[in-house]
Design a protein around this motif. Structure first.
Motif, PDB file in Angstrom:
ATOM      1  N   CYS A   1       0.843  -1.197   0.000  1.00  0.00           N
ATOM      2  CA  CYS A   1       0.000   0.000   0.000  1.00  0.00           C
ATOM      3  C   CYS A   1       0.876   1.243   0.000  1.00  0.00           C
ATOM      4  O   CYS A   1       1.781   1.375   0.804  1.00  0.00           O
ATOM      5  CB  CYS A   1      -0.891  -0.018   1.231  1.00  0.00           C
TER       6      CYS A   1
ATOM      7  N   SER B   1      -0.336   4.286   0.403  1.00  0.00           N
ATOM      8  CA  SER B   1      -1.071   5.329   1.134  1.00  0.00           C
ATOM      9  C   SER B   1      -1.543   6.456   0.229  1.00  0.00           C
ATOM     10  O   SER B   1      -1.446   7.628   0.572  1.00  0.00           O
ATOM     11  CB  SER B   1      -0.215   5.905   2.265  1.00  0.00           C
TER      12      SER B   1
ATOM     13  N   CYS C   1      -8.504   4.264  -2.462  1.00  0.00           N
ATOM     14  CA  CYS C   1      -9.556   3.367  -1.984  1.00  0.00           C
ATOM     15  C   CYS C   1     -10.588   4.124  -1.145  1.00  0.00           C
ATOM     16  O   CYS C   1     -11.777   3.807  -1.167  1.00  0.00           O
ATOM     17  CB  CYS C   1      -8.949   2.221  -1.176  1.00  0.00           C
TER      18      CYS C   1
HETATM   19  S1  SF4 Z   1      -5.756   2.556  -2.942  1.00  0.00           S
HETATM   20 FE1  SF4 Z   1      -5.731   2.314  -0.730  1.00  0.00          FE
HETATM   21  S2  SF4 Z   1      -4.867   0.293  -0.366  1.00  0.00           S
HETATM   22 FE2  SF4 Z   1      -4.386   0.837  -2.473  1.00  0.00          FE
HETATM   23  S3  SF4 Z   1      -2.372   1.760  -2.342  1.00  0.00           S
HETATM   24 FE3  SF4 Z   1      -3.823   3.438  -2.252  1.00  0.00          FE
HETATM   25  S4  SF4 Z   1      -4.153   3.744  -0.040  1.00  0.00           S
HETATM   26 FE4  SF4 Z   1      -3.186   1.726  -0.278  1.00  0.00          FE
END
Ligand code: SF4
Ligand code: HEM
Ligand code: SF4
Lengths: 163, 502
Positions: free
Chosen positions: B337, B339, B343
Motif C-alpha cells: 500500500c 497510502s 480506496c
Molecule cells: S488505494 Fe488504498 S490500499 Fe491501495 S495503495 Fe492506495 S491507499 Fe493503499
C-alpha cells in the motif's frame, strides 16, 4: 492537439533512431595498420617436480588403489616474450589458472604494428630454468595492412605457430 | 537527491510541454513510455518470428540468408528486418526515458520499489538480446562484437582458455559459439517477457498498451523509416581482417568503445557499481513511513469497490470474518500500500452527510481521516467561495488567494464524490475545483482516471445527479503548470460569478 507539430516530432524521432542506429561510424582500427594477435594456453611445469617413485613403490600403490604419482599441484608461471625487429614489444608472466594454480596459463594479447616486413620472435619458458627459453621461434614475415597475424602455441606441434 | 530529481522533473516538464501541445494530454508519449516499451517489444517479437523463417542458423550461411532477406525479399523480410532493428532501438529510447522519468517523478521509493528493482534485470536483458541480435548477422560489425565481447568476457576469471579464441582467425572459427548466440537471442526475449510481466505485478490495470493514435503513429513512422532507410549489413565477416570503420548502433553499442579506453576488468567493476547504485535508489533517502490504509469492518459492506480501484493491487477480498451477512471483506497488504487514499475515495461509506456516530468509512488512511477532511472543509466557510482539492504532488501553493481554500490530499482520487455534493449543497462553497496530475499520468497511477469517471457519473461511487456541473471544475495539468492552473482557477471564478448573475 496539433498535427503539424506531431508530424514534425514523429519525423524527428525517426531521424534520431535511424541516424544513431548506424552513425556516426566508429573507427575501431587504422586500416593501414596490421594487428598481431598472440593467444596461447599452456600448462607450465610444476613448481616442485613429482616425487620419483621406485617401480616397487608404484606397484604397492597400484595394489592399494592409491595414486601412483606424488605431485604438488601448483605450477610455475609461464614467461612469454615477443620481439619485433629485435625490440621486445611484449614480456609477461602468465599465472596458471585454477584455485590451486594447477591449470594451464593463458595469454591473449593484441598488438597494433605497422604493415610491412618484420622479423618476429616469440619465446616461452615453462620451466624453472633461470636463463634461456624452453621454446623460441623466429621468422621474417610480411604483414599486410588491415589484417590479423596470429601467433599461437602448441607444445605437441613443437611450439609456436605463426599465421 | 531531492534536488537532482527536481531538476530532472523540471527538464521533463519543459520538454514534454511540446509533446502535450502536439499530441494532446492523454496521448502524449511521455505518459506512455512503459506501454510503448511493451508495444515495441511486440513489434520486435513479431518481426523476429518472421525473420527466423528465412534465417540460416549456421555461421557459414547466416550472412547470406540475411542478405537474401534484405535484398531479394526487401518488400517483406527486408522491411521486417528494418522494423526489427528500429523497434529494438526505439525500445531503448523509451526505456531509458522511462527510467529517468520514473526516477525524476519519484515513483520508486518506499513501497513502490518493486517495479524499479524488477526493471533493472530487464535493462540487462534488453542489452543481451540486442547485442546477440547484431551477432547473428555475421557481418563485420558482428565480427567486431564477437571479438570485443569475448575479449571482455575473458577479463572475468570464468574461463580456463580465452573464449576469444573462438574468433582468433578464420581457421579457428567454430559454429558452437554462434549457435549459443542464436539460442540466447531466442530465449533471452522470452525470458524478458516473463520479467516484463513480473515488472508490472504490483500495478493493477498496468498501462501495457499505448493509446491507439500513438500506436498507429509510431508503427507508421517506423515502417516509413524502414522503407526510406532500410537496415543493411556491413560486409561479410572475415576473421583475418581487422574491422576498421564500423557503422555503429549507438543505442546498443555505445559502451563498446570504452573497451578500447578502459581495461575490461575495470569496466565490469564500473558496470557492477552502476547497477548497485541503481538498485539502492529506492531507499535513498528512505521514504517517509506513512501508515497503510486500514479497514474498519463495522462500516464495510464488502462491496469490493476499494479492491477494484486500488492502483497498486494492495487490496485483496477475503471471506468475511466478522459473521455479518456480507460475502467478503477487504484486506490491505501493508507492504504494498502506497497510502494514496484512492480506496477511500471509492468507498461508498465515505460520506460527509452521515450524522449517526463518528464519521468513519469502511477503509481509511490513518494519517488523513475522512472526519478531519470534513472538518477542514467546514471550517471558516464564511469567506470561502471556492474550495480547491489538490494533490500533494502538484504545485498548488500559488492557488491560495482570498476566497479560495486549498485542501490537500495525497491524491485527488481520495476525494469521495459526496464531498463535492456536500460542499455545494451545504453552501460551504460556491464552486469546487479538483486540481490533479495530467490525464493519463497520475502520480498514483489511476487517481485522476477514477475521479474523472466518478464525477462524470460513469463509475461508482457516482457524483449525485443534483450537483450543478458548472460549479465543479476538473483541472488536469502536468507538473510545473502553476500559471495554467491559476488561469484555470480564474476562469472558473468568472464562470461562477456569471452563474450567480443569472
Ligand atoms: S488505494 Fe488504498 S490500499 Fe491501495 S495503495 Fe492506495 S491507499 Fe493503499
Ligand atoms: C522492457 C523494459 C520495460 C518495460 C516494457 C516497462 C514497462 C513498464 C510499465 C508498463 C509500467 C507500468 C506503468 C503504469 O501502468 O503506470 C512500468 C512502471 C515502472 N517501471 Fe518499467 N518498464 C521497463 C523497464 C524498466 C526499468 C529498466 C526500470 C528501472 C530501472 C523501470 C522502472 C519502473 C518504475 C519505477 C515504474 C513505476 C512503478 C510505480 O508506478 O510504482 N522500468 N514499467
Ligand atoms: S469500498 Fe468500502 S465498503 Fe466497499 S469493500 Fe472497500 S471498505 Fe468495504
Amino acid at each position: 492537439m496539433n498535427r503539424v507539430v506531431q508530424a514534425f516530432l514523429y519525423a524527428a524521432f525517426a531521424a534520431f533512431v535511424g541516424y544513431l542506429s548506424v552513425a556516426p561510424a566508429y573507427q575501431y582500427a587504422d586500416p593501414e595498420i596490421a594487428v598481431i594477435k598472440l593467444s596461447l594456453s599452456h600448462a607450465a611445469e610444476r613448481v616442485e617436480a613429482c616425487v620419483k617413485l621406485t617401480p616397487q613403490q608404484i606397484n604397492e600403490r597400484a595394489m592399494k588403489g592409491e595414486p601412483i604419482n606424488e605431485c604438488e599441484r601448483e605450477r610455475l608461471p609461464l614467461a612469454v616474450e615477443l620481439d619485433v625487429d629485435g625490440a621486445t614489444v611484449l614480456s609477461l608472466a602468465a599465472v596458471p589458472s585454477g584455485l590451486w594454480k594447477d591449470g594451464p596459463a593463458s595469454v591473449y594479447e593484441r598488438l597494433a604494428i605497422d604493415a610491412g616486413v618484420h622479423t618476429i620472435t616469440a619465446r616461452l619458458r615453462d620451466s624453472a630454468r633461470e636463463t634461456g627459453w624452453d621454446y623460441a621461434y623466429s621468422e621474417e614475415v610480411s604483414l599486410a595492412p588491415g589484417r590479423y597475424f596470429t601467433i599461437t602455441f602448441r607444445a605437441e606441434n613443437g611450439g609456436f605457430e605463426f599465421r | 537527491m531531492e534536488l537532482i530529481k527536481r531538476a530532472l522533473a523540471h527538464a521533463f516538464a519543459r520538454f514534454e510541454a511540446v509533446f502535450e501541445y502536439a499530441f494532446g494530454q492523454r496521448n502524449t508519449p511521455f505518459a506512455w513510455l512503459g506501454a510503448l516499451g511493451w508495444y515495441f517489444y511486440w513489434i520486435v517479437a513479431a518481426t523476429g518470428v518472421y525473420l527466423y523463417i528465412f534465417f540460416d542458423t549456421g555461421i557459414t550461411d547466416a550472412y547470406a540468408s540475411v542478405e537474401y532477406m534484405t535484398h531479394d525479399q526487401w518488400y517483406a523480410a527486408g522491411i521486417m528486418r528494418s522494423l526489427h532493428r528500429y523497434a529494438s532501438d526505439a525500445l531503448v529510447v523509451v526505456v531509458v526515458l522511462h527510467i529517468f522519468r520514473e526516477f525524476a517523478f519519484d515513483r520508486l521509493r518506499g513501497r513502490r520499489f518493486f517495479a524499479w528493482l524488477t526493471g533493472l534485470p530487464l535493462l540487462a536483458f534488453i542489452y543481451l538480446c540486442g547485442i546477440s541480435g547484431y551477432w547473428l548477422v555475421w557481418d563485420q560489425l558482428a565480427q567486431y562484437i564477437a571479438v570485443a565481447t569475448t575479449e571482455w568476457l575473458d577479463t572475468l576469471p570464468l574461463f580456463g582458455e580465452p573464449i576469444a579464441n573462438n574468433f582468433l582467425n578464420s581457421t579457428t572459427l567454430g559454429g558452437r559459439f554462434f549457435t549459443l548466440m542464436v539460442f540466447i537471442h531466442i530465449f533471452g526475449p522470452l525470458f524478458m517477457l516473463l520479467l516484463m510481466w513480473v515488472h508490472i505485478q504490483r500495478h493493477s490495470q498496468a498501462k501495457v498498451n499505448p493509446p491507439r493514435p500513438l500506436a498507429i503513429g509510431t508503427l507508421a513512422v517506423l515502417v516509413i523509416l524502414s522503407l526510406v532507410f532500410p537496415a543493411v549489413s556491413q560486409g561479410p565477416a572475415d576473421l583475418d581482417v581487422v574491422p576498421a570503420e564500423l557503422g555503429f548502433d549507438w543505442f546498443y553499442l555505445a559502451g563498446y568503445p570504452l573497451l578500447d579506453l578502459v581495461p575490461g576488468g575495470q569496466l565490469w567493476l564500473y558496470l557492477f557499481a552502476a547497477f548497485l547504485v541503481l538498485a539502492v535508489l529506492p531507499w535513498i533517502p528512505p521514504a517517509e513511513r506513512v501508515p497503510a490504509a486500514a479497514v474498519n469492518l463495522e462500516n464495510c459492506n464488502g462491496c469490493t469497490r476499494c479492491f477494484d480501484d486500488c492502483p497498486f493491487g494492495a487490496i485483496n477480498m477475503v471471506p468475511r470474518s466478522d459473521g455479518r451477512a456480507y460475502e467478503s471483506e477487504p484486506v490491505v497488504n501493508v507492504n504494498q500500500c502506497t497510502s494514496c487514499g484512492i480506496c477511500v475515495g471509492s468507498c461508498p461509506t465515505s460520506t460527509p452527510f452521515r450524522r449517526s456516530g463518528p464519521l468513519q468509512p469502511g477503509i481509511e488512511l490513518p494519517d488523513r481521516s475522512i472526519a478531519d477532511l470534513r472538518d477542514e472543509l467546514v471550517a471558516g466557510t464564511g469567506e470561502t467561495r471556492v474550495i480547491v482539492f489538490a494533490c500533494d504532488t502538484g504545485d498548488t501553493d500559488e492557488l491560495e488567494q482570498d476566497g479560495v481554500k486549498v485542501i490537500r490530499l495525497p491524491c485527488v482520487g481520495m476525494l469521495p464524490p459526496s464531498f463535492v455534493d456536500f460542499a455545494l449543497a451545504r453552501h460551504h462553497a460556491e464552486g469546487v475545483m479538483i486540481a490533479g496530475c495530467a490525464e493519463g499520468d497520475c502520480q498514483h497511477r489511476l487517481g485522476n482516471d477514477w475521479t474523472i469517471e466518478r464525477m462524470a457519473r460513469r463509475r461508482d461511487p457516482y457524483l449525485r445527479q443534483r450537483v450543478d456541473e458548472r460549479r465543479l471544475c476538473l483541472s488536469w495539468l502536468p507538473r510545473d503548470s502553476t500559471r495554467r492552473r491559476q488561469r484555470a482557477l480564474a476562469e472558473f471564478r468568472v464562470t461562477l460569478s456569471e452563474i450567480d448573475d443569472e
